[in-house]
Design a protein around this motif. Structure first.
Motif, PDB file in Angstrom:
ATOM      1  N   GLU A   1      15.963 -69.169 -31.656  1.00 37.21           N
ATOM      2  CA  GLU A   1      15.130 -70.357 -31.518  1.00 37.21           C
ATOM      3  C   GLU A   1      13.657 -70.021 -31.329  1.00 37.21           C
ATOM      4  OE1 GLU A   1      16.765 -72.577 -28.291  1.00 37.21           O
ATOM      5  OE2 GLU A   1      18.553 -73.190 -29.415  1.00 37.21           O
ATOM      6  N   ARG A   2      13.397 -68.864 -30.739  1.00 40.00           N
ATOM      7  CA  ARG A   2      12.022 -68.444 -30.441  1.00 40.00           C
ATOM      8  C   ARG A   2      11.290 -69.569 -29.729  1.00 40.00           C
ATOM      9  NH1 ARG A   2      11.254 -63.717 -33.204  1.00 40.00           N
ATOM     10  NH2 ARG A   2      12.669 -63.375 -34.962  1.00 40.00           N
ATOM     11  N   GLY A   3      11.878 -69.993 -28.588  1.00 40.04           N
ATOM     12  CA  GLY A   3      11.441 -71.224 -27.936  1.00 40.04           C
ATOM     13  C   GLY A   3      10.612 -71.073 -26.688  1.00 40.04           C
ATOM     14  N   GLY A   4       9.667 -70.173 -26.630  1.00 42.13           N
ATOM     15  CA  GLY A   4       8.763 -70.124 -25.485  1.00 42.13           C
ATOM     16  C   GLY A   4       9.265 -69.218 -24.374  1.00 42.13           C
ATOM     17  N   ARG A   5       8.649 -69.362 -23.206  1.00 45.71           N
ATOM     18  CA  ARG A   5       8.967 -68.491 -22.087  1.00 45.71           C
ATOM     19  C   ARG A   5      10.381 -68.746 -21.564  1.00 45.71           C
ATOM     20  NH1 ARG A   5       4.536 -68.127 -17.562  1.00 45.71           N
ATOM     21  NH2 ARG A   5       5.334 -70.205 -17.125  1.00 45.71           N
ATOM     22  N   LEU A   6      11.061 -67.667 -21.212  1.00 45.62           N
ATOM     23  CA  LEU A   6      12.430 -67.795 -20.732  1.00 45.62           C
ATOM     24  C   LEU A   6      12.501 -68.624 -19.461  1.00 45.62           C
ATOM     25  CD1 LEU A   6      13.766 -64.173 -21.304  1.00 45.62           C
ATOM     26  CD2 LEU A   6      14.533 -66.242 -22.474  1.00 45.62           C
ATOM     27  N   ARG A   7      11.556 -68.427 -18.560  1.00 39.92           N
ATOM     28  CA  ARG A   7      11.590 -69.149 -17.285  1.00 39.92           C
ATOM     29  C   ARG A   7      11.543 -70.646 -17.506  1.00 39.92           C
ATOM     30  NH1 ARG A   7       6.807 -68.363 -13.034  1.00 39.92           N
ATOM     31  NH2 ARG A   7       5.841 -69.850 -14.483  1.00 39.92           N
ATOM     32  N   ASP A   8      10.703 -71.079 -18.429  1.00 40.55           N
ATOM     33  CA  ASP A   8      10.606 -72.510 -18.713  1.00 40.55           C
ATOM     34  C   ASP A   8      11.825 -73.007 -19.492  1.00 40.55           C
ATOM     35  OD1 ASP A   8       8.118 -72.503 -17.495  1.00 40.55           O
ATOM     36  OD2 ASP A   8       7.057 -72.120 -19.377  1.00 40.55           O
ATOM     37  N   ALA A   9      12.266 -72.212 -20.463  1.00 41.55           N
ATOM     38  CA  ALA A   9      13.374 -72.642 -21.324  1.00 41.55           C
ATOM     39  C   ALA A   9      14.677 -72.765 -20.557  1.00 41.55           C
ATOM     40  CB  ALA A   9      13.537 -71.655 -22.478  1.00 41.55           C
ATOM     41  N   LEU A  10      14.851 -71.967 -19.484  1.00 37.85           N
ATOM     42  CA  LEU A  10      16.100 -71.969 -18.720  1.00 37.85           C
ATOM     43  C   LEU A  10      15.958 -72.627 -17.356  1.00 37.85           C
ATOM     44  CD1 LEU A  10      17.346 -68.345 -19.540  1.00 37.85           C
ATOM     45  CD2 LEU A  10      18.016 -70.494 -20.630  1.00 37.85           C
ATOM     46  N   ALA A  11      14.821 -73.272 -17.080  1.00 35.73           N
ATOM     47  CA  ALA A  11      14.566 -73.933 -15.789  1.00 35.73           C
ATOM     48  C   ALA A  11      14.725 -72.955 -14.628  1.00 35.73           C
ATOM     49  CB  ALA A  11      15.483 -75.142 -15.592  1.00 35.73           C
ATOM     50  N   LEU A  12      14.300 -71.727 -14.853  1.00 34.27           N
ATOM     51  CA  LEU A  12      14.430 -70.684 -13.839  1.00 34.27           C
ATOM     52  C   LEU A  12      13.200 -70.712 -12.932  1.00 34.27           C
ATOM     53  CD1 LEU A  12      16.115 -68.380 -12.733  1.00 34.27           C
ATOM     54  CD2 LEU A  12      15.030 -66.856 -14.395  1.00 34.27           C
ATOM     55  N   ARG A  13      13.197 -71.686 -12.030  1.00 35.29           N
ATOM     56  CA  ARG A  13      12.068 -71.864 -11.115  1.00 35.29           C
ATOM     57  C   ARG A  13      12.594 -72.401  -9.796  1.00 35.29           C
ATOM     58  NH1 ARG A  13      12.027 -76.113 -14.691  1.00 35.29           N
ATOM     59  NH2 ARG A  13      10.642 -75.018 -16.100  1.00 35.29           N
ATOM     60  N   TRP A  14      11.840 -72.212  -8.746  1.00 36.91           N
ATOM     61  CA  TRP A  14      12.181 -72.796  -7.447  1.00 36.91           C
ATOM     62  C   TRP A  14      11.619 -74.199  -7.377  1.00 36.91           C
ATOM     63  CZ3 TRP A  14      15.667 -70.639  -4.433  1.00 36.91           C
ATOM     64  CH2 TRP A  14      15.864 -69.259  -4.495  1.00 36.91           C
ATOM     65  N   PRO A  15      12.392 -75.154  -6.829  1.00 37.00           N
ATOM     66  CA  PRO A  15      11.823 -76.497  -6.595  1.00 37.00           C
ATOM     67  C   PRO A  15      10.616 -76.379  -5.670  1.00 37.00           C
ATOM     68  CG  PRO A  15      14.206 -76.509  -6.305  1.00 37.00           C
ATOM     69  CD  PRO A  15      13.799 -75.072  -6.426  1.00 37.00           C
ATOM     70  N   ARG A  16       9.608 -77.189  -5.896  1.00 35.19           N
ATOM     71  CA  ARG A  16       8.403 -77.155  -5.062  1.00 35.19           C
ATOM     72  C   ARG A  16       8.126 -78.534  -4.495  1.00 35.19           C
ATOM     73  NH1 ARG A  16       4.546 -74.443  -9.484  1.00 35.19           N
ATOM     74  NH2 ARG A  16       5.611 -76.045 -10.663  1.00 35.19           N
ATOM     75  N   PRO A  17       7.542 -78.641  -3.296  1.00 35.51           N
ATOM     76  CA  PRO A  17       7.113 -77.561  -2.397  1.00 35.51           C
ATOM     77  C   PRO A  17       8.299 -76.894  -1.701  1.00 35.51           C
ATOM     78  CG  PRO A  17       6.762 -79.683  -1.377  1.00 35.51           C
ATOM     79  CD  PRO A  17       7.220 -79.978  -2.776  1.00 35.51           C
ATOM     80  N   TRP A  18       8.037 -76.005  -0.720  1.00 39.05           N
ATOM     81  CA  TRP A  18       9.073 -75.162  -0.127  1.00 39.05           C
ATOM     82  C   TRP A  18      10.182 -75.977   0.533  1.00 39.05           C
ATOM     83  CZ3 TRP A  18      10.435 -75.510   4.928  1.00 39.05           C
ATOM     84  CH2 TRP A  18       9.526 -76.139   5.794  1.00 39.05           C
ATOM     85  N   TRP A  19       9.814 -77.115   1.148  1.00 38.35           N
ATOM     86  CA  TRP A  19      10.836 -77.905   1.827  1.00 38.35           C
ATOM     87  C   TRP A  19      11.812 -78.510   0.834  1.00 38.35           C
ATOM     88  CZ3 TRP A  19      10.892 -82.847   0.168  1.00 38.35           C
ATOM     89  CH2 TRP A  19       9.685 -83.388  -0.335  1.00 38.35           C
ATOM     90  N   ARG A  20      11.348 -78.735  -0.379  1.00 37.95           N
ATOM     91  CA  ARG A  20      12.254 -79.244  -1.416  1.00 37.95           C
ATOM     92  C   ARG A  20      13.252 -78.152  -1.828  1.00 37.95           C
ATOM     93  NH1 ARG A  20      11.563 -83.755  -4.967  1.00 37.95           N
ATOM     94  NH2 ARG A  20       9.435 -84.100  -4.220  1.00 37.95           N
TER      95      ARG A  20
END
Length: 316
Positions: free
Chosen positions: A66-85
């Motif tokens: 697919e060549r679809g952009g950054r892996l972190r964005d494509a796979l939702a590999l992120r921490w919810p923000r802010p920290w309490w969330r």
């Protein structure tokens, strides 16, 4: 067309990886004898390799098909923000499976199918701490699964096509998730002592019911991380709860107890029905657009940095 090709490649690679990882056990005729049976070094190595297959398949497709952009964005590999969330999302990801498992054990005990052995309150805190610590140690392996199912497959099956498309995404992902386990089911992994024609339908039902719970954790946080934690809890701590509260001399049958048995199907079915009726399984039009666009093989990251999509996909 490119999206469909990516889906087919993902499913082929994920399943081929599972079969390849389990081939040493299949070749030597391994069969799990009982639900209390532990696993040896070879079994642990094969399981660890298999759990990495969905993530590797997703990365392969995103990078080379697919060549679809950054892996972190494509796979939702992120921490919810802010920290309490983040903290709240992680606690919910453990509390909900714990509550569902406890309810399933109560139903099984009342029906006379779960051999409840009593709660040992004096050592319960130590057991719980040890179980959660063990879960956290194994957490990287569950990223290997959920980066594939929740990070890649479900978002790419999701369309802005109404309720029918959403239901298809849930059912197809659940079925794919279950059938990916076929080699372990043939060896009695999840349902020891049961023939494949009983174990496979039971696993399909279990995965189809638990998948919306993991997806809800992913949708409400905008991140795949809570789904990973929920999956890890179900596969480790929930299984430990079944053994911890059971009569130590009783035979355990997963088909009649816990999340993977009919008591679990009842409580998960009720919880999923609640999520569906209250609209929690359906992304808002805004979030649906974000999920679909972030999974698009033609998406470009804003100005080459990827910051725009990452901000858009974070929860409000």
């Amino acid at each position: 067309m490119l999206r469909r090709h990516g889906l087919l490649v993902y499913l082929a690679v994920a399943n081929a990886g599972m079969w390849a990882a389990m081939s040493p056990l299949l070749a030597c005729g391994y069969q799990r004898g009982s639900a209390r049976e532990g696993v040896g070094a070879l079994q642990q190595a094969c399981i660890a390799a298999a759990m990495c297959a969905p993530a590797l398949a997703a990365i392969l497709v995103i990078r080379f098909v697919e060549r679809g952009g950054r892996l972190r964005d494509a796979l939702a590999l992120r921490w919810p923000r802010p920290w309490w969330r983040t903290l709240r999302a992680c606690l919910v990801a453990m509390a909900v499976p714990a509550g569902l498992t406890a309810a399933a054990l109560v139903i099984g005990a009342l029906a006379g199918r779960y051999p409840f052995g009593g709660a040992h309150w004096s050592g319960l805190g130590g057991w719980a701490a040890g179980a959660v610590l063990s879960m956290l140690v194994s957490l990287p392996l569950f990223f290997g699964e959920e980066l594939g199912w929740q990070g890649y497959l479900f978002p790419r099956l999701l369309r802005e096509g109404g309720r029918a498309a959403l239901v298809r995404a849930y059912l197809f992902t659940g079925a794919a998730f279950a059938l990916w386990h076929l080699p372990t089911l043939l060896m009695g992994g999840q349902y020891p002592g049961r023939p494949w024609y009983v174990a496979v339908p039971a696993m399909v039902l279990s995965c189809t019911l638990v998948l919306p719970v993991f997806t809800w954790l992913r949708l409400r946080s905008g991140s795949v991380v809570p789904a990973v934690i929920g999956h890890a809890f179900v596969s480790s701590v929930s299984v430990g709860m079944v053994k911890e509260f059971a009569d130590p001399d009783a035979t355990l049958d997963p088909l009649h107890m816990g999340i993977t048995g009919w008591p679990g199907w009842i409580v998960m079915g009720l919880f999923v029905a609640f999520l569906a009726v209250t609209g929690r399984l359906r992304p808002s039009s805004d979030r649906c657009q974000r999920i679909v666009s972030s999974s698009s093989p033609h998406r470009t990251s804003g100005g080459g940095t990827g910051r725009g999509p990452a901000r858009a996909a974070s929860p409000r």
